[in-house]
Design an enzyme around this catalytic site. Structure first.
Site, PDB file in Angstrom:
ATOM      1  N   GLU A   1       0.771  -1.240  -0.138  1.00 58.87           N
ATOM      2  CA  GLU A   1      -0.038  -0.086  -0.148  1.00 58.87           C
ATOM      3  C   GLU A   1       0.866   1.172  -0.104  1.00 58.87           C
ATOM      4  OE1 GLU A   1      -3.636   1.630   2.516  1.00 58.87           O
ATOM      5  OE2 GLU A   1      -2.152   0.932   3.671  1.00 58.87           O
TER       6      GLU A   1
ATOM      7  N   LYS B   1      -8.775   3.410  -2.665  1.00 56.90           N
ATOM      8  CA  LYS B   1      -9.380   2.840  -1.445  1.00 56.90           C
ATOM      9  C   LYS B   1     -10.517   3.514  -1.133  1.00 56.90           C
ATOM     10  CE  LYS B   1      -7.531   2.068   3.494  1.00 56.90           C
ATOM     11  NZ  LYS B   1      -6.483   2.318   3.984  1.00 56.90           N
TER      12      LYS B   1
ATOM     13  N   CYS C   1      -5.212  -2.566   2.584  1.00 59.69           N
ATOM     14  CA  CYS C   1      -5.050  -2.642   4.081  1.00 59.69           C
ATOM     15  C   CYS C   1      -6.392  -3.132   4.778  1.00 59.69           C
ATOM     16  CB  CYS C   1      -4.524  -1.318   4.589  1.00 59.69           C
ATOM     17  SG  CYS C   1      -3.945  -1.096   6.233  1.00 59.69           S
TER      18      CYS C   1
END
Length: 360
Positions: free
Chosen positions: A68, A150, A184
């Site tokens: 990430e 995200k 994540c």
């Protein structure tokens, strides 16, 4: 360079000109990187990315994955200091973040083509004046298959990054299988995961920044629970999960930590890259948390049918009569422009005549 598909489009797609994996030869080698980026150094981290890509390609990997916000590194200061103190890093971080289709982005695409390897990497995406936690998937011809964001930055990440939307919950049908990506703690969002499962992933890329923060004080930020999240994703989704993970190195700590208390919070290491099979088994080698390298494993997509025969959460094991997910795949934009429709000359003439008669 043009996106092979428009950025963050809404449906599962096929790569034109490519065939899906052979039903008789679904085995190939994949790689998950465990390494430290050169923090807030865009070109330096790209150089390191290409070196690690070559290392993976030399070991026969067909796909290599990175953590990430690998480029230009994760903004760890948001967890170890207050927003006012963190402002000293904002401009440098923004300047070293990367735009999709920029020269730096094209460098990575060219490297994938030259090395004949598929590439997935996390990056801080710069778009106008905003940043987003993004992931890109590039094929072995250097074509961009997907760039996604995200959906919701976690906790203090919201002081740096903006939101994605439902179009970012996407799986692409490619020559190496159906590939999806999440970042994540998106792996702790049950509905987002279910949206991905519904698109029948074969390979899922679970990108993590590092597990070196708040050791012993906040277990949810540690390696054990987060690796368990990757593992359970593999079992629930009946897919292979590649979980690349970052490392905090001395150079990064020196830049961000000016006090001993901060060094106690952001410790060195935290690397825990893993690869999991659809039955939850851990595959490939293990790299010590302080070290950098590549986790390599051979995967066999044929094993997915065995896992799905036991439990398919969006198929025979689902109960849509009892529970259903509503997924809004529409891309969210702040401004929607509309062109004025041309007015026919006859309408203008009639309107003018009506006004003239009214006056008379």
């Amino acid at each position: 360079m043009q996106l092979r598909y428009p950025n963050r489009i809404s449906s599962t797609t096929k790569i034109k000109g490519k065939k899906t994996p052979s039903k008789t030869h679904p085995k190939f080698i994949v790689a998950a990187a465990q390494a430290a980026p050169i923090l807030m150094d865009l070109d330096g981290t790209i150089d390191k990315t290409i070196a690690l890509m070559k290392q993976a390609a030399d070991q026969g990997a067909k796909l290599v994955t990175f953590p990430e916000t690998w480029i230009p590194g994760y903004p760890w200061w948001i967890w170890i200091t207050n927003p006012a103190m963190g402002m000293q890093h904002v401009q440098r971080y923004f300047n070293n973040s990367m735009e999709v289709d920029s020269p730096e982005f094209k460098r990575l695409a060219k490297a994938a083509n030259n090395l004949n390897i598929w590439l997935s990497f996390g990056f801080s995406e710069r778009d106008g004046g905003s940043l987003y936690i993004s992931q890109a998937l590039i094929d072995d011809e250097g074509q961009v298959v997907l760039s996604r964001r995200k959906l919701k930055p976690t906790h203090v990440e919201r002081t740096v990054f903006g939101d994605g939307d439902g179009s970012d919950l996407k799986v692409c049908e490619t020559a190496i299988g159906n590939v999806g990506m999440l970042n994540c703690w998106e792996h702790l969002q049950p509905l987002s995961k279910y949206a991905m499962y519904s698109q029948h992933e074969h390979i899922h890329i679970a990108a993590w920044p590092s597990f070196s923060l708040y050791r012993g004080a906040a277990h949810a930020l540690g390696a054990e629970v987060n690796n368990n999240a990757s593992q359970i994703y593999a079992v629930e989704g009946g897919c292979f999960v590649l979980a690349p993970c970052g490392v905090v190195d001395q150079a990064m700590q020196d830049i961000l930590c000016t006090e001993d208390a901060q060094r106690q919070m952001l410790q060195l290491g935290g690397g825990a890259a893993r690869i999991y099979g659809p039955d939850g088994r851990q595959l490939g080698n293990i790299i010590p948390e302080l070290e950098e390298g590549i986790v390599i494993a051979e995967i066999d997509l044929g094993l997915i049918s065995l896992a799905k025969s036991i439990t398919d959460p969006v198929g025979h094991y689902a109960r849509p009569d009892a529970t259903q997910l509503i997924l809004n795949r529409e891309r969210r934009v702040p401004v929607s422009s509309k062109l004025a429709k041309p007015v026919a000359a006859s309408v203008i003439s009639e309107s003018a005549e009506a006004i003239e008669n009214e006056v008379v």
